[in-house]
Design a protein around this motif. Structure first.
Motif, short mmCIF file in Angstrom:
data_model
loop_
_atom_site.label_atom_id
_atom_site.label_comp_id
_atom_site.label_asym_id
_atom_site.label_seq_id
_atom_site.Cartn_x
_atom_site.Cartn_y
_atom_site.Cartn_z
N SER A 1 -28.28 1.54 -39.80
CA SER A 1 -27.67 1.65 -38.54
C SER A 1 -26.28 2.51 -38.62
N ILE A 2 -26.01 3.32 -37.63
CA ILE A 2 -24.92 4.23 -37.46
C ILE A 2 -24.15 3.73 -36.17
N SER A 3 -22.99 3.25 -36.31
CA SER A 3 -22.30 3.14 -35.13
C SER A 3 -21.18 4.14 -34.78
N PHE A 4 -20.74 4.29 -33.57
CA PHE A 4 -19.67 5.36 -33.32
C PHE A 4 -18.50 4.96 -34.30
N GLY A 5 -18.25 3.83 -34.50
CA GLY A 5 -16.99 3.36 -35.64
C GLY A 5 -17.27 3.85 -36.84
N SER A 6 -18.50 4.17 -37.38
CA SER A 6 -18.55 4.98 -38.54
C SER A 6 -18.88 6.72 -38.27
N LEU A 7 -19.38 6.87 -37.30
CA LEU A 7 -19.71 8.19 -37.11
C LEU A 7 -18.56 9.07 -37.12
#
Length: 204
Positions: free
Chosen positions: A33-39
């Motif tokens: 899963s990709i969150s905005f915090g990592s994107l």
């Protein structure tokens, strides 16, 4: 892995951050899963490296016919602002991200990495294998096949040891997965090799 996914998706079209996150979710499915915090940190890093360009897309708020209701017109106006991507209080639009020539070169480098042991990364590399030259693509699949054969042999050795029925069931499942993946890779490799063979008309 996230750099590979971002660069691969941006080869297809320029994307807003929200659209990119959605496409990443569809691509990775349950594997990650990709969150905005990592994107966004990843996008900022790729932009600093010159792999990604970010362009602010300015859009105007589209007009709409008067409804005669103040509350209705206000709600419609707010919806049009959201859809247009304008940021409240700034008059600025959302950023659109695109790949650069440096980014395309970096993508090919990531796709050509000789380490094929990471299962999730390999799935992404197959998804964007069209960015590789034919020979490099075939080499990628053959290296992965060698890796899986090594795993199969190691698993077979473990299965000769005495285990309880449940551990044995897990080992059997792992073997089934390997057999399935090897058959799938063989089909990919055969397809790549057939593309390199000249047609009958070309040889005449």
């Amino acid at each position: 892995m996230i750099d590979l996914a971002i660069l691969g998706l941006l080869t297809e079209q320029e994307l807003h951050g929200y659209e990119l996150k959605k496409r990443l979710g569809e691509l990775l499915s349950s594997r990650a899963s990709i969150s905005f915090g990592s994107l966004y940190p990843a996008l900022a890093r790729l932009e600093a490296q010159g792999c990604v360009k970010a362009v602010e897309q300015r859009t105007s708020v589209p007009s709409a016919p008067m409804t005669g209701s103040l509350a209705g017109e206000l709600a419609a106006f707010r919806a049009r602002v959201r859809e247009s991507g304008l940021v409240k209080g700034t008059g600025r639009g959302k950023k659109v991200y695109g790949i650069t020539d440096t980014g395309r070169a970096r993508l090919v480098e990531l796709l050509s990495d000789p380490d094929v042991s990471d299962d999730r990364a390999f799935t992404l590399r197959v998804a964007f294998a069209g960015q590789l030259e034919h020979a490099a693509r075939l080499e990628l699949f053959e290296r992965r096949r060698t890796e899986l054969l090594s795993r199969r042999d190691a698993l077979a050795k473990r299965q000769t040891r005495r285990t309880d029925r449940y551990l044995g069931a897990l080992q059997e499942r792992d073997t089934d997965h390997l057999v399935h993946d090897l058959a799938w890779l063989d089909r990919l490799i055969d397809a790549e090799r057939s593309q390199s063979k000249p047609s009958t008309e070309e040889t005449q």
